[in-house]
Design a protein around this motif. Structure first.
Motif, PDB file in Angstrom:
ATOM      1  N   GLY A 137       1.011  -0.908   0.053  1.00  6.82           N
ATOM      2  CA  GLY A 137       0.148  -0.443   0.029  1.00  6.82           C
ATOM      3  C   GLY A 137       1.062   1.322  -0.021  1.00  6.82           C
ATOM      4  N   ARG A 178      -0.203   6.803  -5.578  1.00  8.11           N
ATOM      5  CA  ARG A 178      -1.607   7.913  -5.121  1.00  8.11           C
ATOM      6  C   ARG A 178      -2.565   7.459  -5.282  1.00  8.11           C
ATOM      7  NH1 ARG A 178      -2.566   8.236  -1.142  1.00  8.11           N
ATOM      8  NH2 ARG A 178      -3.444  10.037  -0.878  1.00  8.11           N
ATOM      9  N   ALA A 198      -5.487   5.480  -3.867  1.00  8.50           N
ATOM     10  CA  ALA A 198      -6.307   6.143  -3.138  1.00  8.50           C
ATOM     11  C   ALA A 198      -7.756   6.678  -3.236  1.00  8.50           C
ATOM     12  CB  ALA A 198      -5.315   6.900  -1.677  1.00  8.50           C
ATOM     13  N   GLY A 214      -8.059   8.690   1.653  1.00 12.58           N
ATOM     14  CA  GLY A 214      -6.551   7.483   2.297  1.00 12.58           C
ATOM     15  C   GLY A 214      -6.075   7.760   1.905  1.00 12.58           C
ATOM     16  N   SER A 215      -5.240   8.791   3.457  1.00 12.53           N
ATOM     17  CA  SER A 215      -4.151   8.824   3.766  1.00 12.53           C
ATOM     18  C   SER A 215      -2.913   7.965   3.380  1.00 12.53           C
ATOM     19  CB  SER A 215      -3.590   9.625   4.860  1.00 12.53           C
ATOM     20  OG  SER A 215      -3.861   8.611   6.196  1.00 12.53           O
ATOM     21  N   PHE A 264      -4.647   4.091   4.521  1.00 15.70           N
ATOM     22  CA  PHE A 264      -4.353   3.765   3.220  1.00 15.70           C
ATOM     23  C   PHE A 264      -3.534   1.901   2.930  1.00 15.70           C
ATOM     24  CE2 PHE A 264      -3.267   2.476  -1.716  1.00 15.70           C
ATOM     25  CZ  PHE A 264      -4.113   1.772  -2.044  1.00 15.70           C
ATOM     26  N   ALA A 298     -10.379   6.766   9.294  1.00 17.37           N
ATOM     27  CA  ALA A 298     -10.893   7.409   7.624  1.00 17.37           C
ATOM     28  C   ALA A 298     -11.229   8.115   7.821  1.00 17.37           C
ATOM     29  CB  ALA A 298     -11.235   6.305   6.896  1.00 17.37           C
ATOM     30  N   GLY A 342     -14.362  -0.338   2.444  1.00 19.88           N
ATOM     31  CA  GLY A 342     -13.034   0.442   2.129  1.00 19.88           C
ATOM     32  C   GLY A 342     -14.007   1.718   1.086  1.00 19.88           C
ATOM     33  N   VAL A 390     -11.545   5.103   1.957  1.00 18.05           N
ATOM     34  CA  VAL A 390     -10.239   5.183   1.453  1.00 18.05           C
ATOM     35  C   VAL A 390      -9.732   4.363  -0.030  1.00 18.05           C
ATOM     36  CG1 VAL A 390      -8.732   3.147   2.802  1.00 18.05           C
ATOM     37  CG2 VAL A 390     -10.262   4.386   4.233  1.00 18.05           C
ATOM     38  N   LEU A 391     -11.512   3.619  -0.086  1.00 21.60           N
ATOM     39  CA  LEU A 391     -10.213   2.538  -1.745  1.00 21.60           C
ATOM     40  C   LEU A 391     -11.227   3.844  -2.887  1.00 21.60           C
ATOM     41  CD1 LEU A 391     -10.711  -0.467  -1.238  1.00 21.60           C
ATOM     42  CD2 LEU A 391      -8.567   0.670  -1.063  1.00 21.60           C
ATOM     43  N   ASN A 392     -10.796   4.072  -4.180  1.00 25.00           N
ATOM     44  CA  ASN A 392     -11.224   4.414  -4.990  1.00 25.00           C
ATOM     45  C   ASN A 392     -12.576   3.725  -6.214  1.00 25.00           C
ATOM     46  OD1 ASN A 392      -9.695   4.212  -6.518  1.00 25.00           O
ATOM     47  ND2 ASN A 392      -8.774   5.751  -6.946  1.00 25.00           N
ATOM     48  N   SER A 420      -8.770   0.997  -7.165  1.00 25.63           N
ATOM     49  CA  SER A 420      -8.373   0.211  -6.193  1.00 25.63           C
ATOM     50  C   SER A 420      -9.866  -0.584  -6.057  1.00 25.63           C
ATOM     51  CB  SER A 420      -7.700   1.067  -4.493  1.00 25.63           C
ATOM     52  OG  SER A 420      -8.212   1.832  -4.046  1.00 25.63           O
TER      53      SER A 420
END
Length: 471
Positions: A130, A135, A138, A142-143, A147, A203, A394, A399-401, A404
């Motif tokens: 991760g 980036r 994320a 999701g820092s 992430f 998150a 997530g 945290v996810l897009n 991901s």
């Protein structure tokens, strides 16, 4: 004083919702049955149904129809997601109810070493992966560290329902590897849910010491509530409930209120549902030796056979809808970009290698054979249902897009497909011991041909109902 009336749902919103549910359920059940016929987990077909109706296929082939059937308007999608939320809550709760504390106690020594290896190695690999991933994968919340930790959690879990069904199909529930696998999977999944609950708070507020401490405190409160409130309440309610309908209603209410309590503490609702399921499962567990009481036995433990209707509704309606809805968010076109395709392969390789290496090292520490260690890795590598649930959480947490999220779902599908052939190949090289033969004979003599020392029932001859196939 006049009360302001809330406007009812518009007729077109109701129409689209009903068509969505009907189309998704029909295709999910059809493809799920086809997947089972091809000896694959049903969730593969159900996810494929959402994939075909989502942006990957229908969105490109018929954008106008896709825009009407699955509009991106928030309220419309939230209606569909609310049905999926009920499905995932009951799915996780009933999976927790299958946990046998007696089995966990009997195998705690070696199983702890296997589970620690199967947890820590893929967790470390996922966190490192991760941190190295682009980036662009994320989500908005999701820092880098959140992430990375989430990827670690996604890689360290195992899917108890998929594993139990695989072991049942291969007639390995009485083998030492089968019992160790289930026990280790229980430990890994409990740790995964606990870490997920911490990440949900992180998150929302970021990675700050005060927030982490607060999350740990809330998590401790949730665990204490499950042990000191939910379990006694489940014992009281189920012990006094009379009639199948009363038991079913009581369990549903307990699951929903436990999930609500978890959400009120700032944790994921599925954590509370899972804890409630474990509490319900412990109520229906028999004596100190871990044998199951089917009702009216020692200790007055309740018979949860009336939960069969809930299990059937979950298996035939709610679960397929949840997985199909999850599949709607998969966009395979994102993987056409090499920036995302290469990371997808890397994530899959690290996930598989981490589970195998961790389980193998744990098996060696527990003085098991080399092939038993590889068999444990093959079984624990199946992530299936649990990883889909975590990926959905997530995405909801930000945290996810979509890219991901698609990668994590693909890992869940690939590892679930790998488990049966790899387990069959490795266990063919592990000799059956006299102790295992004796264990199988004893359990068949005590429980009958259909019983096994595991949460999942042994398959009967003839065609199996869909509920048995999923388990």
């Amino acid at each position: 004083m006049a009360v302001e009336q809330v406007a009812p749902l518009a007729p077109d919103v109701v129409l689209v919702f009903l068509v969505q549910v009907g189309v998704l359920l029909a295709l999910a059940v059809a493809l799920g049955s086809l997947a089972v016929r091809w000896r694959m987990p049903a969730l593969v077909g159900e996810l494929t149904a959402g994939l075909l109706l989502g942006p990957s296929v229908l969105g490109h082939a018929a954008p106008a129809l896709s825009g009407w059937l699955f509009p991106r308007e928030g309220g419309q999608m939230h209606l569909l997601e609310s049905v999926g939320l009920l499905g995932v809550l009951f799915l996780v709760a009933l999976a927790g109810a299958q946990i046998d504390p007696g089995l966990v106690r009997r195998q705690r020594g070696t199983a702890l070493k296997v589970s620690l290896g199967g947890l820590l190695v893929p967790l470390a690999g996922g966190v490192a992966c991760g941190l190295l991933l682009p980036r662009a994968l994320a989500g908005p919340n999701g820092s880098p560290w959140v992430f990375a930790l989430f990827m670690g959690v996604a890689m360290c879990v195992s899917a108890i329902p998929v594993i139990a069904r695989t072991l049942t199909d291969l007639n390995m529930l009485h083998r030492r590897v089968g019992q160790l696998t289930l026990t280790a999977a229980v430990f890994d999944d409990v740790c995964g849910w606990l870490m997920l609950s911490l990440l949900s708070a992180m998150a929302a507020s970021g990675l700050h010491t005060g927030d982490v401490v607060r999350s740990v405190v809330m998590l401790a409160v949730a665990v204490a509530g499950a042990v000191w409130v939910v379990r006694p309440l489940a014992r009281l309610v189920l012990g006094r409930a009379r009639g199948a309908g009363t038991v079913l209603t009581s369990v549903v209410v307990l699951i929903l209120l436990s999930a609500a309590g978890s959400a009120a503490l700032g944790l994921e609702a599925i954590v509370g549902a899972f804890a409630c399921g474990v509490a319900i499962g412990s109520v229906r567990t028999g004596g100190r030796d871990g044998t199951r009481d089917t009702g009216g036995g020692a200790g007055g433990r309740a018979d949860l056979t009336p939960l069969a209707p809930l299990d059937r509704v979950l298996t035939c309606v709610l679960a397929p809808l949840f997985f199909a809805t999850a599949g709607l968010r998969i966009d395979l076109t994102a993987l056409a970009d090499t920036r995302f395709a290469v990371p997808a392969v890397v994530v899959l390789v690290i996930a598989v290698a981490g589970k195998f290496a961790g389980a193998f090292l744990g098996a060696m520490a527990g003085r098991l054979s080399r092939w038993e260690g590889l068999a444990l890795g093959a079984a624990l590598n199946a992530r299936g249902v649990i990883e889909v649930v975590i990926a959905t959480a997530g995405l909801r947490m930000g945290v996810l897009n979509p890219a991901s999220y698609t990668i994590v779902i693909l890992v869940a599908i690939a590892t679930s497909l790998m488990a049966p052939p790899l387990l069959r190949w490795t266990m063919a090289r592990v000799e059956t011991t006299p102790e295992e033969e004796h264990r199988l004979a004893v359990h068949r003599r005590v429980w009958g041909p259909a019983a096994q020392p595991a949460p999942a029932p042994e398959p009967q001859p003839g065609p199996q109902p869909e509920a048995a196939v999923r388990k």
